[in-house]
Design a protein around this motif. Structure first.
Motif, PDB file in Angstrom:
ATOM      1  N   LEU A  77       0.835  -1.207   0.000  1.00 36.13           N
ATOM      2  CA  LEU A  77       0.000   0.000   0.000  1.00 36.13           C
ATOM      3  C   LEU A  77       0.875   1.265   0.000  1.00 36.13           C
ATOM      4  N   PHE A  78       1.940   1.227   0.786  1.00 34.41           N
ATOM      5  CA  PHE A  78       2.827   2.395   0.834  1.00 34.41           C
ATOM      6  C   PHE A  78       3.594   2.571  -0.475  1.00 34.41           C
ATOM      7  N   SER A  79       3.815   1.464  -1.163  1.00 42.34           N
ATOM      8  CA  SER A  79       4.569   1.569  -2.423  1.00 42.34           C
ATOM      9  C   SER A  79       3.772   2.322  -3.483  1.00 42.34           C
ATOM     10  N   VAL A  80       2.457   2.325  -3.355  1.00 42.29           N
ATOM     11  CA  VAL A  80       1.660   3.079  -4.335  1.00 42.29           C
ATOM     12  C   VAL A  80       1.266   4.454  -3.786  1.00 42.29           C
ATOM     13  N   LEU A  81       1.140   4.546  -2.479  1.00 39.95           N
ATOM     14  CA  LEU A  81       0.640   5.792  -1.890  1.00 39.95           C
ATOM     15  C   LEU A  81       1.781   6.758  -1.573  1.00 39.95           C
ATOM     16  N   THR A  82       2.844   6.269  -0.976  1.00 38.76           N
ATOM     17  CA  THR A  82       3.914   7.133  -0.485  1.00 38.76           C
ATOM     18  C   THR A  82       5.119   7.188  -1.424  1.00 38.76           C
ATOM     19  N   GLY A  83       5.471   6.036  -1.975  1.00 41.24           N
ATOM     20  CA  GLY A  83       6.641   5.988  -2.862  1.00 41.24           C
ATOM     21  C   GLY A  83       6.583   7.033  -3.964  1.00 41.24           C
ATOM     22  N   PRO A  84       5.521   7.052  -4.764  1.00 40.96           N
ATOM     23  CA  PRO A  84       5.430   8.042  -5.845  1.00 40.96           C
ATOM     24  C   PRO A  84       5.466   9.481  -5.322  1.00 40.96           C
ATOM     25  N   GLY A 143      12.411  -2.439 -19.406  1.00 36.23           N
ATOM     26  CA  GLY A 143      13.661  -2.115 -20.099  1.00 36.23           C
ATOM     27  C   GLY A 143      14.683  -3.228 -19.987  1.00 36.23           C
ATOM     28  N   ASP A 144      15.946  -2.819 -19.781  1.00 41.22           N
ATOM     29  CA  ASP A 144      17.042  -3.790 -19.762  1.00 41.22           C
ATOM     30  C   ASP A 144      16.936  -4.781 -18.602  1.00 41.22           C
ATOM     31  N   GLY A 145      16.208  -4.375 -17.554  1.00 38.74           N
ATOM     32  CA  GLY A 145      16.135  -5.282 -16.394  1.00 38.74           C
ATOM     33  C   GLY A 145      14.826  -6.041 -16.332  1.00 38.74           C
ATOM     34  N   TRP A 146      14.166  -6.188 -17.471  1.00 29.34           N
ATOM     35  CA  TRP A 146      12.796  -6.742 -17.506  1.00 29.34           C
ATOM     36  C   TRP A 146      12.639  -7.969 -16.606  1.00 29.34           C
ATOM     37  N   ASN A 147      11.735  -7.882 -15.679  1.00 30.88           N
ATOM     38  CA  ASN A 147      11.492  -9.036 -14.784  1.00 30.88           C
ATOM     39  C   ASN A 147      10.025  -9.131 -14.361  1.00 30.88           C
ATOM     40  N   VAL A 148       9.145  -8.501 -15.136  1.00 31.42           N
ATOM     41  CA  VAL A 148       7.731  -8.487 -14.734  1.00 31.42           C
ATOM     42  C   VAL A 148       7.193  -9.911 -14.766  1.00 31.42           C
ATOM     43  N   LYS A 149       6.541 -10.301 -13.691  1.00 35.78           N
ATOM     44  CA  LYS A 149       6.050 -11.676 -13.625  1.00 35.78           C
ATOM     45  C   LYS A 149       4.720 -11.705 -12.885  1.00 35.78           C
ATOM     46  N   ASP A 150       3.827 -12.509 -13.412  1.00 36.31           N
ATOM     47  CA  ASP A 150       2.539 -12.726 -12.761  1.00 36.31           C
ATOM     48  C   ASP A 150       2.651 -14.048 -12.005  1.00 36.31           C
ATOM     49  N   TYR A 151       2.488 -14.006 -10.702  1.00 35.21           N
ATOM     50  CA  TYR A 151       2.566 -15.226  -9.891  1.00 35.21           C
ATOM     51  C   TYR A 151       1.163 -15.807  -9.792  1.00 35.21           C
ATOM     52  N   ALA A 170      12.959  -5.131  -3.349  1.00 34.78           N
ATOM     53  CA  ALA A 170      11.810  -4.463  -3.964  1.00 34.78           C
ATOM     54  C   ALA A 170      11.815  -2.951  -3.716  1.00 34.78           C
ATOM     55  N   LEU A 171      12.576  -2.512  -2.713  1.00 29.87           N
ATOM     56  CA  LEU A 171      12.653  -1.072  -2.440  1.00 29.87           C
ATOM     57  C   LEU A 171      13.214  -0.290  -3.625  1.00 29.87           C
ATOM     58  N   ASP A 172      13.971  -0.987  -4.489  1.00 28.03           N
ATOM     59  CA  ASP A 172      14.536  -0.340  -5.676  1.00 28.03           C
ATOM     60  C   ASP A 172      13.542  -0.282  -6.825  1.00 28.03           C
ATOM     61  N   GLU A 173      12.426  -0.958  -6.695  1.00 27.30           N
ATOM     62  CA  GLU A 173      11.661  -1.253  -7.890  1.00 27.30           C
ATOM     63  C   GLU A 173      10.166  -0.976  -7.802  1.00 27.30           C
ATOM     64  N   THR A 174       9.506  -1.549  -6.798  1.00 27.63           N
ATOM     65  CA  THR A 174       8.040  -1.615  -6.826  1.00 27.63           C
ATOM     66  C   THR A 174       7.385  -0.248  -7.009  1.00 27.63           C
ATOM     67  N   HIS A 175       7.824   0.738  -6.220  1.00 28.10           N
ATOM     68  CA  HIS A 175       7.111   2.020  -6.278  1.00 28.10           C
ATOM     69  C   HIS A 175       7.335   2.744  -7.590  1.00 28.10           C
ATOM     70  N   HIS A 176       8.447   2.448  -8.286  1.00 27.25           N
ATOM     71  CA  HIS A 176       8.635   3.049  -9.615  1.00 27.25           C
ATOM     72  C   HIS A 176       7.586   2.489 -10.581  1.00 27.25           C
ATOM     73  N   GLY A 177       7.327   1.194 -10.432  1.00 25.97           N
ATOM     74  CA  GLY A 177       6.310   0.566 -11.268  1.00 25.97           C
ATOM     75  C   GLY A 177       4.922   1.096 -10.932  1.00 25.97           C
ATOM     76  N   VAL A 234       0.017  -5.448 -11.339  1.00 24.58           N
ATOM     77  CA  VAL A 234       1.196  -6.323 -11.310  1.00 24.58           C
ATOM     78  C   VAL A 234       2.309  -5.580 -12.036  1.00 24.58           C
ATOM     79  N   VAL A 235       3.375  -5.236 -11.309  1.00 22.16           N
ATOM     80  CA  VAL A 235       4.458  -4.443 -11.901  1.00 22.16           C
ATOM     81  C   VAL A 235       5.803  -5.103 -11.632  1.00 22.16           C
ATOM     82  N   GLY A 236       6.819  -4.622 -12.351  1.00 20.72           N
ATOM     83  CA  GLY A 236       8.187  -5.084 -12.151  1.00 20.72           C
ATOM     84  C   GLY A 236       9.088  -4.132 -12.890  1.00 20.72           C
ATOM     85  N   ALA A 237      10.351  -4.507 -13.027  1.00 19.54           N
ATOM     86  CA  ALA A 237      11.276  -3.631 -13.747  1.00 19.54           C
ATOM     87  C   ALA A 237      11.113  -3.836 -15.250  1.00 19.54           C
TER      88      ALA A 237
END
Lengths: 497, 330
Positions: A268-275, A409-417, A323-330, A404-407
């Motif tokens: 929740l914080f990754s979408v609310l606070t991160g951005p 570009g060059d680091g593509w790792n988006v995955k649906d679990y 995930a601190l490097d990634e999720t909120h950017h997505g 459902v998000v992930g990195a």
């Protein structure tokens, strides 16, 4: 003799357990509401809150606090700060109030759950104060934004958001309802007050207050810091409850509750606070990146608290740190791209200077998230705004109800679990989201995400316009780019220069 | 999105208050229509629809026999919000704190009859259990009530009960200093659990605490148990205290009665609102009729054991008069 000191009578105020005679104890404290987990009343009576307060101290202190916060508001109201504030900051306020004001009022219900059903008398009294605190937080966070309703219909969402099917509101409700409204008293103490309030919101409010002061919004700064001073009083309830569970051989259960809710809070914080911290806050006001903020204010203290109680770090701790490097950017890119589906105007935050800052805080950003923003920027410069707006819906996680998000570009790792459970295919944004579901499928299995509802034909007409209608969003409310694309070298501001 | 309709114009207040003619008060702005669990009556909570807690709210809130098309129209006649509640009660606490202080300075507990102090061990200080039970009961109805304006009244009512618990404990400790031999602070639980004068109240409280329907729980607490407790403990006991020179108890009871009167004001308004809907009168009268005999019995047990009292006659009459005033009794 004169007045007694509060410590002379304090213990008596929480000596209130008795043995029922006219109804069975199990009926007076149903397990579904109480969650005593077979631990006897006497053991619960050892509950000892570290931060003590009496009724008369409470009303005196809180009266003063409100006098302070309301007079700052009254003094600054005519200055019309908000009309000249950066649009990114205005969006921050609109997102904050919409997601939290009504939910904070509702949190008083969770406190009331403990006030009635906890087997620990100290818990019942602290929860009674907690009930009042949350009522305050709901009321004050409705009163403050109300003065702005005349400015834009988006401010109406401070009240309205939680009453709609807007996707972020659905995600917030799914999390809040899971954490505090559909749980027994003991779970509420652990999930809400320990994992969420001491883990996240305490520090979140400190950070937001600092940002507000930095942005020159003294009304909001005083509001938020005033609210924050109440938190430690009621957020302390989880600690003693955890201690009792652990002493009585329920460590594994306690650990699981923390693991589930810490992850849910993180999402929740990754979408609310991160951005907000990394994209909406004007560059010159950014004190710390979201990641640095999480590292400094949340991770260290949470690790310490778990350790003090004899609990372990959640099993997914390494994945969380990663995930601190990634999720909120997505999440940010998702919110900006699908901006007509939120009630605030997302700030892209992708100007050349901001991208340099992002690269310095998140090395590799330009080669991953930057790639998508390259395409978006190019399209805007070519006058193809239409290509920066969605025509479909994103895949939504059946746990956090966020995209459902992930990195990229060059680091593509988006995955649906994915998971098939009782014949239905569920989608999850991470292994941990899927794990949360598997811990207790009965809690979640029948819930439909907004995308599930769309696919089931519950949203008509079955297109973006129909989805906006379903989410309660009309022109005047729906989000657009906060700075009219000036950051991309186009738009009104650019044209005027 | 080219051919978009005209954007919605900003309003002077929340959209849900916009069609009212009068300017919204602070109370309206911060109290009205806040329970989002009421937006979808079939699934109160945003999780599996069959979750037991969804059942609980469907059954005990949404499907309660007490009906109203729009409970959110309820307004607290005192229009209290958090901010004004603290202003009000901080003032009241300054008054009560002053009473404690001054009576203590004058050596009040040394001047009242010994026999009376013994009476207090049996009839007053065990009330912290009863008041705490009221605190729990109000917290329950609060979490189940169908409108935020009702819930808010109950949060404050629960806090007021904690206030009474706190006063009682304060006095318990003072009395223990005056008479260390009487077991003040130690024996209340035994009195509460075993003494015949408490059993009527205890029975009603325990049975009331397991009534899960929000409206019936409201009836038990606000229309039956609380009036009974208030008339017996803040009324009858205070009268007897006065004739035993315990002016402090009498003044303290009057101060607490201010809270009780406020609780009755909002409860009366809620009943008035409910009575406008067909069928509610019969149901409310039926529930009041079912629970009140237990309250009468409780008052008789308590006041009957209290020497120098009228045996509870006035207390019972006041409770019944309150119910009669609501139109819930002939």
């Amino acid at each position: 003799m004169s007045k007694l000191a509060s410590n002379e009578y304090y213990d008596l105020v929480r000596t209130t357990n008795w043995t029922p005679r006219y109804v069975p104890e199990s009926e007076l404290f149903p397990e579904m509401m109480s969650g005593a987990r077979g631990i006897p009343a006497e053991a619960w009576e050892s509950f000892d809150e570290p931060y003590k307060v009496t009724y008369s101290d409470y009303v005196a202190t809180q009266r003063e606090k409100d006098a302070g916060a309301y007079s700052v508001k009254a003094a600054l109201e005519r200055a019309n700060y908000i009309d000249d504030a950066d649009p990114g900051w205005v969006s921050t306020l609109q997102a904050h109030y919409g997601a939290l004001a009504v939910a904070e009022y509702a949190a008083a219900t969770a406190e009331a759950r403990m006030a009635r059903f906890s087997r620990a008398p100290g818990n019942r009294n602290m929860a009674t104060f907690g009930m009042l605190d949350e009522m305050r937080h709901g009321q004050i966070q409705l009163f403050f934004p109300h003065e702005h309703t005349k400015r834009s219909r988006q401010w109406d969402w401070a009240y309205k958001a939680m009453h709609t099917n807007e996707w972020a509101a659905v995600a917030a409700r799914h999390m809040f309802d899971d954490m505090m409204f559909t749980r027994d008293s003991v779970s509420v103490a652990i999930m809400l007050t320990f994992a969420f309030e001491t883990g996240f919101t305490n520090m979140q409010f400190l950070g937001l207050a600092a940002d507000a002061a930095e942005a020159g919004d003294h009304t909001f700064a005083s509001l938020i810091s005033s609210i924050q001073t109440d938190e430690s009083r009621h957020a302390q309830q989880g600690g003693p409850v955890l201690k009792i569970l652990i002493e009585n051989g329920k460590k594994d259960e306690a650990q699981k509750m923390i693991d589930v809710i810490f992850w849910r809070a993180w999402k929740l914080f990754s979408v609310l606070t991160g951005p907000i911290l990394d994209y909406y806050t004007p560059l010159e006001h950014r004190k710390q990146s979201f990641k640095e903020f999480m590292q400094e204010w949340i991770i260290g203290q949470f690790e310490r608290q778990l350790n003090d109680l004899g609990l372990d770090l959640p099993w997914y701790w390494d994945e969380f740190i990663r995930a601190l490097d990634e999720t909120h950017h997505g999440m940010h890119m998702g919110v900006w791209y699908w901006r007509p589906t939120v009630w605030w105007n997302p700030a892209a935050g992708a100007s050349p200077e901001e991208r340099e800052w992002l690269e310095s805080k998140y090395p590799g950003w330009n080669a991953t998230f930057g790639r998508c923003w390259d395409v978006i920027t190019e399209n805007l410069q070519k006058g193809r705004e239409d290509l920066t707006l969605p025509e479909t819906l994103p895949t939504i996680c059946n746990m956090c109800n966020l995209p459902v998000v992930g990195a990229p570009g060059d680091g593509w790792n988006v995955k649906d679990y994915q998971l098939v459970h009782e014949g239905r295919l569920y989608h999850f944004g991470s292994e941990v989201d899927r794990w949360c579901f598997q811990q207790d499928p009965e809690r979640y299995k029948g819930h439909m995400s907004v995308v599930d509802r769309f696919l089931a034909g519950e949203i008509q007409p079955q297109n973006l316009a129909g989805a906006l209608l379903y989410m309660g969003l009309a022109p005047g409310e729906i989000g657009s780019d906060a700075h009219n694309y000036a950051w991309a070298g186009v738009g009104k501001q650019q044209a005027a220069e | 999105m080219t051919a978009t309709p005209e954007p919605l114009k900003p309003l002077k207040t929340w959209s849900h208050l916009a069609d009212r003619r009068k300017r919204p008060s602070e109370y309206d702005i911060v109290s009205t229509r806040l329970h989002y669990r009421r937006r979808n009556p079939d699934v109160p909570w945003e999780l599996d629809p069959d979750l037991p807690m969804n059942d609980w709210y469907r059954k005990y809130c949404n499907e309660s026999p007490l009906k109203h098309p729009d409970w959110d129209l309820f307004q607290d006649p005192d229009q209290l919000v958090y901010r004004t509640y603290n202003i009000l009660q901080d003032g009241q606490e300054a008054y009560v704190g002053g009473l404690f202080d001054q009576f203590s300075d004058r050596g009040h507990d040394e001047m009242i009859p010994n026999e009376w102090i013994e009476t207090l061990t049996a009839f007053y200080t065990p009330a912290r259990y009863l008041y705490h039970g009221l605190q729990m009961g109000s917290a329950y109805v609060a979490q189940m009530a169908p409108a935020s304006t009702i819930t808010t009244c109950l949060y404050l009512q629960s806090a007021d009960s904690l206030r009474w618990v706190t006063h009682t404990c304060y006095r318990t400790v003072e009395l223990s200093k005056a008479r260390p031999d009487l077991g003040f602070g130690k024996n209340e639980r035994a009195h509460w659990e075993d003494d015949p004068q408490w059993q009527g109240f205890r029975r009603l409280l325990e049975e009331g605490l397991v009534v899960w329907d929000w409206a019936e729980s409201f009836v038990v607490f606000n229309l039956v148990l609380k009036p009974a407790v208030e008339e017996a403990l803040l009324g009858t006991l205070a009268d007897v205290a006065r004739s035993n020179n315990d002016t402090l108890y009498s003044l303290l009871s009057q101060a607490q009665m201010r809270d009780a009167e406020r609780h009755r004001r909002w409860a009366s308004r809620l009943v008035e609102m409910a009575l406008a809907v067909d069928g509610n009168r019969e149901w409310l009268r039926g529930r009041v009729a079912a629970w009140t005999p237990k309250a009468e019995e409780a008052i008789r047990a308590y006041c009957g054991a209290l020497k120098e009292s009228d045996g509870g006659e006035a207390a019972i009459e006041n409770m019944l008069a309150f119910q009669r005033g609501l139109g819930l009794r002939d």
